[in-house]
Design a protein around this motif. Sequence first.
Motif, PDB file in Angstrom:
ATOM      1  N   ILE A  81       0.838  -1.210   0.000  1.00  0.00           N
ATOM      2  CA  ILE A  81       0.000   0.000   0.000  1.00  0.00           C
ATOM      3  C   ILE A  81       0.872   1.259   0.000  1.00  0.00           C
ATOM      4  O   ILE A  81       0.616   2.214  -0.739  1.00  0.00           O
ATOM      5  N   LYS A  82       1.924   1.252   0.788  1.00  0.00           N
ATOM      6  CA  LYS A  82       2.810   2.436   0.847  1.00  0.00           C
ATOM      7  C   LYS A  82       3.528   2.652  -0.487  1.00  0.00           C
ATOM      8  O   LYS A  82       3.742   3.788  -0.904  1.00  0.00           O
ATOM      9  N   LYS A  83       3.899   1.546  -1.124  1.00  0.00           N
ATOM     10  CA  LYS A  83       4.590   1.626  -2.417  1.00  0.00           C
ATOM     11  C   LYS A  83       3.728   2.374  -3.446  1.00  0.00           C
ATOM     12  O   LYS A  83       4.215   3.083  -4.306  1.00  0.00           O
ATOM     13  N   ARG A  84       2.410   2.217  -3.298  1.00  0.00           N
ATOM     14  CA  ARG A  84       1.488   2.857  -4.235  1.00  0.00           C
ATOM     15  C   ARG A  84       0.984   4.212  -3.729  1.00  0.00           C
ATOM     16  O   ARG A  84      -0.007   4.743  -4.220  1.00  0.00           O
ATOM     17  N   GLY A  85       1.629   4.742  -2.684  1.00  0.00           N
ATOM     18  CA  GLY A  85       1.250   6.070  -2.187  1.00  0.00           C
ATOM     19  C   GLY A  85       0.113   6.060  -1.180  1.00  0.00           C
ATOM     20  O   GLY A  85      -0.440   7.108  -0.847  1.00  0.00           O
ATOM     21  N   GLY A  86      -0.262   4.875  -0.685  1.00  0.00           N
ATOM     22  CA  GLY A  86      -1.337   4.774   0.297  1.00  0.00           C
ATOM     23  C   GLY A  86      -0.857   5.133   1.700  1.00  0.00           C
ATOM     24  O   GLY A  86       0.313   5.475   1.904  1.00  0.00           O
ATOM     25  N   THR A  87      -1.774   5.047   2.656  1.00  0.00           N
ATOM     26  CA  THR A  87      -1.497   5.528   4.018  1.00  0.00           C
ATOM     27  C   THR A  87      -1.823   4.466   5.078  1.00  0.00           C
ATOM     28  O   THR A  87      -2.505   3.485   4.809  1.00  0.00           O
ATOM     29  N   LEU A  88      -1.315   4.732   6.304  1.00  0.00           N
ATOM     30  CA  LEU A  88      -1.479   3.797   7.429  1.00  0.00           C
ATOM     31  C   LEU A  88      -1.998   4.539   8.660  1.00  0.00           C
ATOM     32  O   LEU A  88      -1.466   5.585   9.029  1.00  0.00           O
ATOM     33  N   SER A  89      -3.025   3.993   9.290  1.00  0.00           N
ATOM     34  CA  SER A  89      -3.442   4.492  10.605  1.00  0.00           C
ATOM     35  C   SER A  89      -3.346   3.354  11.621  1.00  0.00           C
ATOM     36  O   SER A  89      -3.494   2.179  11.265  1.00  0.00           O
ATOM     37  N   VAL A  90      -3.080   3.740  12.864  1.00  0.00           N
ATOM     38  CA  VAL A  90      -2.913   2.742  13.932  1.00  0.00           C
ATOM     39  C   VAL A  90      -3.692   3.193  15.168  1.00  0.00           C
ATOM     40  O   VAL A  90      -3.595   4.339  15.604  1.00  0.00           O
ATOM     41  N   ASP A  91      -4.500   2.277  15.699  1.00  0.00           N
ATOM     42  CA  ASP A  91      -5.181   2.487  16.976  1.00  0.00           C
ATOM     43  C   ASP A  91      -4.532   1.514  17.953  1.00  0.00           C
ATOM     44  O   ASP A  91      -4.699   0.305  17.806  1.00  0.00           O
ATOM     45  N   PRO A  92      -3.768   2.031  18.945  1.00  0.00           N
ATOM     46  CA  PRO A  92      -3.043   1.091  19.834  1.00  0.00           C
ATOM     47  C   PRO A  92      -3.978   0.090  20.521  1.00  0.00           C
ATOM     48  O   PRO A  92      -3.629  -1.066  20.700  1.00  0.00           O
ATOM     49  N   ASN A  93      -5.188   0.498  20.892  1.00  0.00           N
ATOM     50  CA  ASN A  93      -6.259  -0.407  21.321  1.00  0.00           C
ATOM     51  C   ASN A  93      -5.764  -1.609  22.123  1.00  0.00           C
ATOM     52  O   ASN A  93      -6.061  -2.747  21.804  1.00  0.00           O
TER      53      ASN A  93
ATOM     54  N   ASP B 202       0.816   7.216   9.556  1.00  0.00           N
ATOM     55  CA  ASP B 202       0.443   8.585   9.203  1.00  0.00           C
ATOM     56  C   ASP B 202      -0.504   9.164  10.250  1.00  0.00           C
ATOM     57  O   ASP B 202      -0.412  10.329  10.595  1.00  0.00           O
ATOM     58  N   LEU B 203      -1.439   8.344  10.731  1.00  0.00           N
ATOM     59  CA  LEU B 203      -2.455   8.796  11.690  1.00  0.00           C
ATOM     60  C   LEU B 203      -2.469   7.830  12.878  1.00  0.00           C
ATOM     61  O   LEU B 203      -2.659   6.629  12.696  1.00  0.00           O
ATOM     62  N   LEU B 204      -2.271   8.379  14.088  1.00  0.00           N
ATOM     63  CA  LEU B 204      -2.290   7.556  15.313  1.00  0.00           C
ATOM     64  C   LEU B 204      -3.505   7.963  16.140  1.00  0.00           C
ATOM     65  O   LEU B 204      -3.772   9.158  16.304  1.00  0.00           O
ATOM     66  N   LEU B 205      -4.226   6.962  16.652  1.00  0.00           N
ATOM     67  CA  LEU B 205      -5.487   7.228  17.354  1.00  0.00           C
ATOM     68  C   LEU B 205      -5.476   6.627  18.764  1.00  0.00           C
ATOM     69  O   LEU B 205      -6.182   5.655  19.035  1.00  0.00           O
ATOM     70  N   PRO B 206      -4.691   7.200  19.683  1.00  0.00           N
ATOM     71  CA  PRO B 206      -4.645   6.625  21.026  1.00  0.00           C
ATOM     72  C   PRO B 206      -5.798   7.103  21.914  1.00  0.00           C
ATOM     73  O   PRO B 206      -6.350   8.176  21.680  1.00  0.00           O
TER      74      PRO B 206
END
Length: 314
Positions: free
Chosen positions: A155-167, A190-194
């Motif tokens: 996904i990153k290779k194609r310019g996509g993004t990552l979000s993570v919820d530590p949950n 890219d986006l962290l949701l703690p």
Amino acid sequence: LGPTITVGEILVEIMATTIGKGFLDAQPLIGPFPSGAPAIFIDQVAKLGAQAGIIAAVGNDDFGRLNVERLRDDGADVSAIAVSPDFPTGSAFVRYANDGTRDFVYNIARSAAGEIKLTDAAKSLITRAGHLHVMGSALSIPAVWPIINFALQDIKKRGGTLSVDPNMRKELAAGEETGRQFATLLKATDLLLPSGDELFVACPASSESEAIGKLLASGISEIVMKRGQKGSALVTKTGSISRPAFIVDEVDPTGAGDCFGATYLTCRRLGHSAEQALDYANAAGARNVTYRGPMEGTSTFRELDQFIAATPRK
Ligand code: ADP
């Protein structure tokens, strides 16, 4: 844009109907409800009308069918949910303590969820995806690690993004390798949701501002803090924005953070402003806690607009 995808546990949840009783106290329970943090998340993305898919495994049983049918009905891509011939669908039992906290008994590791595989259907979903969301809870399943790594690279290779919820859940295994996987993911996030203390799981520090500063410096562009009845805040390198929570009667807190994260992310991917995304996400979290069952209160945009128009804020 490409679908938002996630990987991880699909479960049924069976919950206590009382507050303050132990797991060994016989009492009326309610369920099964479709559940699993990644499943709740992806159901909420789909309800908003965005493309959404999940890589998962369920058993060849009614609990599995309950989940797959719900996700399909709500518009999620279920093509990468494998049906295991050997293992049952996982389950979670939840009880509520008097202080507002929850305890879980999980049966995931030896369920179908523990056997998630990188199938051809999973690869096909990954190669179409534009965004990967990872739930910390899913990292307790070792079978998930290579799938996340494959998806992330592609996904990153194609310019996509990552979000993570530590949950993080204290009841789920969090060995050293889980920690290493989490640390590797953070480098690409890219986006962290703690929520709550999860910020310090992501970055040990002596204060919130120190942790946030380090995480932003490491390359994360948006940190969205979930604050329960205090609403939420976005912090970026250029400043922060806080938005108040909606005032509701909480019936069941499970799933609020998953609905919040799915809604914030989807709004941002659709081009909404950060303020608008926080408001919609606060609404999705608040609306969800008014329903018993973690996936029962996922929302469409129409439901969120109606909820926002009718509900006071703190
Ligand atoms: P998590 O479920 O990940 O611990 P929170 O409890 O912070 O996350 O919930 C996520 C969001 O849902 C909050 O930021 C808030 O907007 C909303 N929310 C959760 N619980 C309530 C509540 N009791 N009243 C109003 N809003 C809530």
